[in-house]
Scaffold this motif. Structure first.
Motif, PDB file in Angstrom:
ATOM      1  N   UNK A 186       0.801  -1.221   0.000  1.00  0.00           N
ATOM      2  CA  UNK A 186       0.000   0.000   0.000  1.00  0.00           C
ATOM      3  C   UNK A 186       0.831   1.268   0.000  1.00  0.00           C
ATOM      4  N   UNK A 187       2.114   1.166   0.370  1.00  0.00           N
ATOM      5  CA  UNK A 187       2.971   2.349   0.440  1.00  0.00           C
ATOM      6  C   UNK A 187       4.432   1.918   0.344  1.00  0.00           C
ATOM      7  N   UNK A 188       5.279   2.860  -0.048  1.00  0.00           N
ATOM      8  CA  UNK A 188       6.715   2.617  -0.103  1.00  0.00           C
ATOM      9  C   UNK A 188       7.346   3.097   1.198  1.00  0.00           C
ATOM     10  N   UNK A 189       8.029   2.198   1.891  1.00  0.00           N
ATOM     11  CA  UNK A 189       8.669   2.542   3.158  1.00  0.00           C
ATOM     12  C   UNK A 189      10.177   2.628   2.964  1.00  0.00           C
ATOM     13  N   UNK A 190      10.780   3.596   3.653  1.00  0.00           N
ATOM     14  CA  UNK A 190      12.218   3.804   3.548  1.00  0.00           C
ATOM     15  C   UNK A 190      13.001   2.793   4.383  1.00  0.00           C
ATOM     16  N   UNK A 191      12.368   2.287   5.437  1.00  0.00           N
ATOM     17  CA  UNK A 191      13.104   1.457   6.386  1.00  0.00           C
ATOM     18  C   UNK A 191      12.131   0.622   7.208  1.00  0.00           C
ATOM     19  N   UNK A 192      12.620  -0.514   7.742  1.00  0.00           N
ATOM     20  CA  UNK A 192      11.827  -1.363   8.629  1.00  0.00           C
ATOM     21  C   UNK A 192      12.549  -1.470   9.967  1.00  0.00           C
ATOM     22  N   UNK A 193      11.799  -1.257  11.038  1.00  0.00           N
ATOM     23  CA  UNK A 193      12.320  -1.423  12.397  1.00  0.00           C
ATOM     24  C   UNK A 193      11.745  -2.706  12.982  1.00  0.00           C
ATOM     25  N   UNK A 194      12.606  -3.579  13.479  1.00  0.00           N
ATOM     26  CA  UNK A 194      12.178  -4.751  14.230  1.00  0.00           C
ATOM     27  C   UNK A 194      12.461  -4.448  15.697  1.00  0.00           C
ATOM     28  N   UNK A 195      11.418  -4.069  16.422  1.00  0.00           N
ATOM     29  CA  UNK A 195      11.574  -3.648  17.811  1.00  0.00           C
ATOM     30  C   UNK A 195      11.134  -4.762  18.756  1.00  0.00           C
ATOM     31  N   UNK A 196      12.070  -5.240  19.573  1.00  0.00           N
ATOM     32  CA  UNK A 196      11.816  -6.338  20.504  1.00  0.00           C
ATOM     33  C   UNK A 196      11.756  -5.818  21.935  1.00  0.00           C
ATOM     34  N   UNK A 197      11.005  -6.525  22.774  1.00  0.00           N
ATOM     35  CA  UNK A 197      11.018  -6.174  24.188  1.00  0.00           C
ATOM     36  C   UNK A 197      12.428  -6.379  24.717  1.00  0.00           C
ATOM     37  N   UNK A 198      12.909  -5.412  25.492  1.00  0.00           N
ATOM     38  CA  UNK A 198      14.268  -5.485  25.989  1.00  0.00           C
ATOM     39  C   UNK A 198      14.420  -6.391  27.198  1.00  0.00           C
ATOM     40  N   UNK A 199      15.678  -6.670  27.521  1.00  0.00           N
ATOM     41  CA  UNK A 199      16.050  -7.401  28.729  1.00  0.00           C
ATOM     42  C   UNK A 199      17.311  -6.765  29.291  1.00  0.00           C
ATOM     43  N   UNK A 200      17.509  -6.831  30.607  1.00  0.00           N
ATOM     44  CA  UNK A 200      18.792  -6.378  31.145  1.00  0.00           C
ATOM     45  C   UNK A 200      19.922  -7.236  30.563  1.00  0.00           C
ATOM     46  N   UNK A 201      21.019  -6.604  30.247  1.00  0.00           N
ATOM     47  CA  UNK A 201      22.146  -7.345  29.674  1.00  0.00           C
ATOM     48  C   UNK A 201      22.585  -8.478  30.594  1.00  0.00           C
ATOM     49  N   UNK A 202      22.490  -8.265  31.902  1.00  0.00           N
ATOM     50  CA  UNK A 202      22.956  -9.289  32.836  1.00  0.00           C
ATOM     51  C   UNK A 202      22.158 -10.581  32.698  1.00  0.00           C
ATOM     52  N   UNK A 203      20.857 -10.465  32.358  1.00  0.00           N
ATOM     53  CA  UNK A 203      20.044 -11.663  32.217  1.00  0.00           C
ATOM     54  C   UNK A 203      20.465 -12.479  31.002  1.00  0.00           C
TER      55      UNK A 203
END
Length: 342
Positions: A186-203
């Motif tokens: 339906x539209x031309x997009x310049x970029x795609x973001x794959x956004x994931x729920x974060x976690x503390x690096x220590x985990x």
């Protein structure tokens, strides 16, 4: 010669949880149960109780309640009704030799009630499907922990198997790609973001293969050493989705959202990345949340509305959220195949 079992196979679908209502007392109750889980906030118990009961739950609950009221529908919480719809459709797809139950890790319907339902059906075995594509101790691990805590008190415990991850499952990838392709048509997009729920690096580091995890290039491949690394799982999902969508490496970015407290979390952070995009000439973005198979506060509100506002404020023109899989036919078929393979 042993006889084959003739009873039904139980399938337990589990998602994270949701308040019973969007009112502050129920939101506070939900936050307490969720955040007091030692796998979610992995600090000493005394500190965790003081932090949650003394600071986070009292002050965050009223703010979260306002957001939940934005999210709530005539059917209640989307995470709940999408889960119930998925349960019904998967039951129909699998047929009478299976019994599909649905529960939440926190609040209701509970894992306890779902397991009781399967127990009453006298199922021969149970396949537990935490509805989290990428393994994390704070999500999938917590579900597994709770299931084992409950069944240890059963006099008769049937065979139980866990589907710990489906981050690279072809059906899952195809179903999610189909949703994105509808928007791309339906539209031309310049970029795609794959956004994931974060976690503390220590985990992530706590569960890593010692000496292998560097929170960096080690996630460029997905193998037996990082099979249960959340970060590596997010990256493999992104690579496979990008390939299915026909994207080059420079046409998408993997980011992480929803950080809490001050400890370093997985980076890059979605809210920081999106603010830089318009300055690079990226004005139209298609945003995915591939850590969630059902729309919820983190997808509809955080990615769909809050990030959209940030992006437009920074000079962006269009920010389009790709809806979650929910109970789409393609996802039901993919989930059916995942169950049959196990």
């Amino acid at each position: 010669m042993s006889k084959k079992a003739t009873g039904k196979i139980g399938v337990l679908l589990v998602n994270l949880g949701t308040p019973d209502t969007p009112n502050t007392p129920d939101v506070r109750k939900y936050l307490r149960e969720f955040l007091l889980d030692k796998r979610v906030i992995d600090i000493p118990a005394v500190q965790r109780y003081a932090l949650i009961n003394g600071i986070i739950a009292p002050f965050r609950a009223p703010k979260s309640a306002k957001v939940y009221k934005q999210l709530w529908t005539d059917r209640g919480s989307p995470l709940l009704y999408h889960g119930l719809d998925l349960q019904q459709k998967l039951q129909q797809a699998l047929g009478n030799t299976y019994h599909v139950a649905f529960g939440m890790r926190y609040q209701s319907p509970s894992i306890q009630s779902a397991l009781d339902e399967l127990r009453e059906q006298s199922v021969d075995r149970i396949i537990v499907v935490p509805l989290f594509p990428q393994y994390a101790s704070a999500s999938t691990g917590s579900v597994q922990d709770k299931v084992m805590e409950i069944v240890k008190d059963w006099w008769v415990i049937p065979s139980i198997s866990f589907i710990s991850s489906f981050c690279d499952d072809p059906g899952f990838i195809k179903a999610f790609a189909e949703l994105g392709k509808k928007h791309m048509a339906q539209d031309d997009y310049d970029h795609v973001i794959f956004s994931y729920h974060g976690l503390p690096e220590r985990q992530v580091l706590k569960g890593s293969d010692k000496g292998y995890c560097q929170l960096g290039a080690c996630c460029n491949s997905y193998n037996k050493r990082n099979k249960y690394c959340y970060r590596a799982s997010c990256f493999v999902t992104s690579r496979l989705l990008a390939a299915e969508l026909g994207l080059r490496e420079d046409q998408y970015t993997v980011t992480f959202q929803s950080r809490l407290l001050k400890d370093p979390w997985l980076q890059p952070y979605t809210d920081e990345v999106l603010k830089t995009l318009p300055g690079k000439g990226i004005k139209k973005v298609l945003a995915y949340s591939p850590a969630f198979v059902a729309d919820c506060l983190e997808t509809t509100i955080e990615v769909g509305e809050e990030f959209k506002e940030m992006f437009e404020h920074a000079g962006g023109e269009k920010w389009q959220l790709v809806e979650s899989l929910n109970s789409s036919d393609s996802w039901v078929e993919a989930l059916k195949e995942i169950v049959l393979e196990n």
